[in-house]
Design an enzyme around this catalytic site. Structure first.
Site, PDB file in Angstrom:
ATOM      1  N   HIS A   1       0.881  -1.162   0.000  1.00 21.92           N
ATOM      2  CA  HIS A   1       0.000   0.000   0.000  1.00 21.92           C
ATOM      3  C   HIS A   1       0.920   1.213   0.000  1.00 21.92           C
ATOM      4  O   HIS A   1       2.061   1.140   0.483  1.00 21.92           O
ATOM      5  CB  HIS A   1      -0.885   0.018   1.247  1.00 21.92           C
ATOM      6  CG  HIS A   1      -1.876  -1.099   1.285  1.00 21.92           C
ATOM      7  ND1 HIS A   1      -1.954  -1.992   2.318  1.00 21.92           N
ATOM      8  CD2 HIS A   1      -2.833  -1.456   0.390  1.00 21.92           C
ATOM      9  CE1 HIS A   1      -2.917  -2.866   2.069  1.00 21.92           C
ATOM     10  NE2 HIS A   1      -3.461  -2.561   0.899  1.00 21.92           N
TER      11      HIS A   1
ATOM     12  N   ASP B   1      -9.613 -14.438   3.753  1.00 21.10           N
ATOM     13  CA  ASP B   1      -8.181 -14.483   3.426  1.00 21.10           C
ATOM     14  C   ASP B   1      -7.496 -15.716   4.017  1.00 21.10           C
ATOM     15  O   ASP B   1      -6.405 -15.640   4.599  1.00 21.10           O
ATOM     16  CB  ASP B   1      -7.464 -13.206   3.902  1.00 21.10           C
ATOM     17  CG  ASP B   1      -7.929 -11.959   3.173  1.00 21.10           C
ATOM     18  OD1 ASP B   1      -8.400 -12.075   2.031  1.00 21.10           O
ATOM     19  OD2 ASP B   1      -7.812 -10.865   3.738  1.00 21.10           O
TER      20      ASP B   1
ATOM     21  N   GLU C   1      -8.684  -4.480  -8.605  1.00 26.26           N
ATOM     22  CA  GLU C   1      -8.938  -5.710  -7.836  1.00 26.26           C
ATOM     23  C   GLU C   1     -10.415  -5.741  -7.456  1.00 26.26           C
ATOM     24  O   GLU C   1     -10.832  -5.110  -6.484  1.00 26.26           O
ATOM     25  CB  GLU C   1      -8.050  -5.734  -6.575  1.00 26.26           C
ATOM     26  CG  GLU C   1      -8.258  -6.990  -5.741  1.00 26.26           C
ATOM     27  CD  GLU C   1      -7.356  -7.060  -4.512  1.00 26.26           C
ATOM     28  OE1 GLU C   1      -6.297  -6.407  -4.497  1.00 26.26           O
ATOM     29  OE2 GLU C   1      -7.719  -7.765  -3.557  1.00 26.26           O
TER      30      GLU C   1
ATOM     31  N   ASP D   1       2.238   1.766   3.374  1.00 24.80           N
ATOM     32  CA  ASP D   1       3.197   0.747   3.850  1.00 24.80           C
ATOM     33  C   ASP D   1       4.591   1.195   3.422  1.00 24.80           C
ATOM     34  O   ASP D   1       5.570   1.022   4.142  1.00 24.80           O
ATOM     35  CB  ASP D   1       2.971  -0.625   3.176  1.00 24.80           C
ATOM     36  CG  ASP D   1       1.656  -1.271   3.542  1.00 24.80           C
ATOM     37  OD1 ASP D   1       1.230  -1.159   4.700  1.00 24.80           O
ATOM     38  OD2 ASP D   1       1.051  -1.915   2.639  1.00 24.80           O
TER      39      ASP D   1
ATOM     40  N   ASP E   1     -14.755 -11.526   4.352  1.00 26.87           N
ATOM     41  CA  ASP E   1     -13.580 -11.881   3.548  1.00 26.87           C
ATOM     42  C   ASP E   1     -12.538 -12.513   4.472  1.00 26.87           C
ATOM     43  O   ASP E   1     -11.976 -11.851   5.336  1.00 26.87           O
ATOM     44  CB  ASP E   1     -13.057 -10.572   2.924  1.00 26.87           C
ATOM     45  CG  ASP E   1     -11.885 -10.774   2.000  1.00 26.87           C
ATOM     46  OD1 ASP E   1     -11.559 -11.925   1.678  1.00 26.87           O
ATOM     47  OD2 ASP E   1     -11.293  -9.759   1.599  1.00 26.87           O
TER      48      ASP E   1
ATOM     49  N   GLU F   1      -8.556 -11.761  -6.916  1.00 21.41           N
ATOM     50  CA  GLU F   1      -8.386 -12.410  -5.611  1.00 21.41           C
ATOM     51  C   GLU F   1      -9.388 -13.553  -5.504  1.00 21.41           C
ATOM     52  O   GLU F   1     -10.591 -13.374  -5.694  1.00 21.41           O
ATOM     53  CB  GLU F   1      -8.600 -11.406  -4.473  1.00 21.41           C
ATOM     54  CG  GLU F   1      -8.650 -12.112  -3.126  1.00 21.41           C
ATOM     55  CD  GLU F   1      -8.358 -11.247  -1.929  1.00 21.41           C
ATOM     56  OE1 GLU F   1      -7.557 -10.302  -2.031  1.00 21.41           O
ATOM     57  OE2 GLU F   1      -8.933 -11.549  -0.860  1.00 21.41           O
TER      58      GLU F   1
HETATM   59  C1  XUL Z   1      -9.169  -6.344   0.588  1.00 19.73           C
HETATM   60  C2  XUL Z   1      -7.994  -6.690  -0.124  1.00 19.73           C
HETATM   61  C3  XUL Z   1      -6.883  -5.721  -0.026  1.00 19.73           C
HETATM   62  C4  XUL Z   1      -6.148  -5.503  -1.293  1.00 19.73           C
HETATM   63  C5  XUL Z   1      -4.955  -4.623  -1.198  1.00 19.73           C
HETATM   64  O1  XUL Z   1     -10.130  -7.301   0.628  1.00 19.73           O
HETATM   65  O2  XUL Z   1      -7.917  -7.754  -0.688  1.00 19.73           O
HETATM   66  O3  XUL Z   1      -5.960  -6.203   0.894  1.00 19.73           O
HETATM   67  O4  XUL Z   1      -5.733  -6.744  -1.728  1.00 19.73           O
HETATM   68  O5  XUL Z   1      -5.281  -3.322  -1.065  1.00 19.73           O
HETATM   69 MN    MN Z   2      -6.511  -8.622  -2.013  1.00 14.32          MN
END
Ligand code: XUL
Ligand code: MN
Length: 343
Positions: A49, A250, A174, A52, A248, A210
């Site tokens: 980011h 992850d 994204e 970051d 979400d 993603e």
């Molecule tokens: C949010 C997501 C973020 C982006 C990066 O769901 O996936 O982490 O990948 O900004």
């Molecule tokens: Mn992401």
């Protein structure tokens, strides 16, 4: 053509375990310490980011931001690491409460665009031409609060300003259908690729797919990837996993549905992903229960699973697959794949 795979993750993927219902459970690790972990975990690149890369950038002038990003580039070089992309973090600042590019307040829209230009400056200083846009708050909680046609046009206009600002930058959307918003304006790969066609230079607008976001949209991530590959627009991925329609998650790649993960690896490998320098990005989070000393296993595990699935994909008897397709015996094909996955 086979794929060529090298891996990245973002510093946010090593995190303190806070969630909306509870505070941090692990101590923070500074970025310089994180940098020294990448190679050991099997990763060669870093996703960033903007903040970051350059913390507190809202209080710095553009040339100060570029200078700090240059210092970071030197540190990355010292660790043998590359920067994969920079993503403007347009969801934490108070000026992005109602969205960035689609905010109803013109001052907030201007802030979002100027911050995106700073992120492009950082990308240049870090030696990458890729800007990722996760359009986090470009959506609504209630439909009546924004006009979806105007919002779409505002996103196009914002991307155009980025493309004009830097003739070398590639903008990678994204997509994600929801969270934090009820609905977002660019929920799927198809939306993102169609949006690219409205921009002044469609060839410089692509996608970051993603896995979890596709699943949240009720779609299969490998089909989303295949669709983007057909348009030459799959410029990076965020591999992870997701257990159904909820927040979400992850989760580690392949940890929920190994076959779904296998198909993502297979489509990437079959179509030579990585041969134009694309990275395999992960966007995974450790479980909150994980102790600090073992809080990077989700990263190395995800990479290991990717590579094991790659072996399986490459050892699949494609002649048998083709014969079963020709015979239209998909039940037998189903069993062939399951037996192959079971080993
Ligand atoms: C949010 C997501 C973020 C982006 C990066 O769901 O996936 O982490 O990948 O900004
Ligand atoms: Mn992401």
């Amino acid at each position: 053509m086979r794929g060529k795979f090298k891996f990245t993750f973002g510093p946010w993927n090593i995190h303190e375990g806070s969630d909306p219902f509870g505070p941090m459970v692990r101590k923070s690790i500074g970025f310089s310490e994180k940098m020294s972990m990448y190679k050991k975990l099997g990763f060669d690149g870093v996703q960033f980011h903007d903040d970051d890369a350059v913390p507190d950038l809202n209080n710095l002038k553009p040339d100060q931001i570029i200078k700090k990003a240059g210092e970071l580039k030197n540190a990355l070089n010292d660790h043998g690491l590359s920067a994969e992309f920079v993503a403007p973090r347009l969801w934490e600042d108070e000026k992005t409460i109602d969205g960035g590019y689609t905010s109803n307040d013109v001052k907030c829209r201007d802030y979002a665009i100027s911050r995106s230009k700073r992120a492009i400056d950082i990308a240049n200083a870090l030696g990458t031409d890729l800007l990722v846009l996760w359009l986090a708050r470009e959506g609504t909680y209630i439909r009546e609060s924004k006009d979806s046609k105007v919002a779409t046009e505002r996103i196009v206009s914002a991307i155009n300003q980025m493309l004009e600002y830097d003739l070398g930058i590639r903008v990678c959307i994204e997509p994600k259908p929801n969270e934090p918003m009820d609905h977002t304006y660019i929920p799927t790969t198809g939306h993102a690729i169609a949006l690219a066609q409205l921009c002044i230079d469609p060839a410089r607008v692509g996608v970051n797919i993603e896995s979890a976001h596709a699943i949240l949209a009720g779609l299969d991530p490998s089909d989303e990837m295949g669709y983007a590959l057909a348009f030459n627009k799959l410029w990076t991925v965020h591999l992870n996993d997701q257990n159904g329609l909820k927040f979400d998650q992850d989760k580690s790649f392949g940890s929920v549905d190994l076959r779904r993960a296998f198909n993502q690896v297979r489509i990437l490998d079959k179509h030579g992903y990585g041969n134009n320098g694309e990275w395999v990005g992960l966007d995974v989070k450790a479980m909150r229960t994980q102790k600090l000393e073992v809080s990077t296993k989700h990263l190395s595990n995800s990479r290991t699973i990717f590579l094991r699935l790659l072996e399986l994909s490459r050892s699949l008897d494609e002649t048998k697959v083709d014969a079963l397709i020709a015979a239209r015996d998909y039940e037998e094909l189903d069993l062939l794949i399951m037996n192959h996955l079971l080993g």
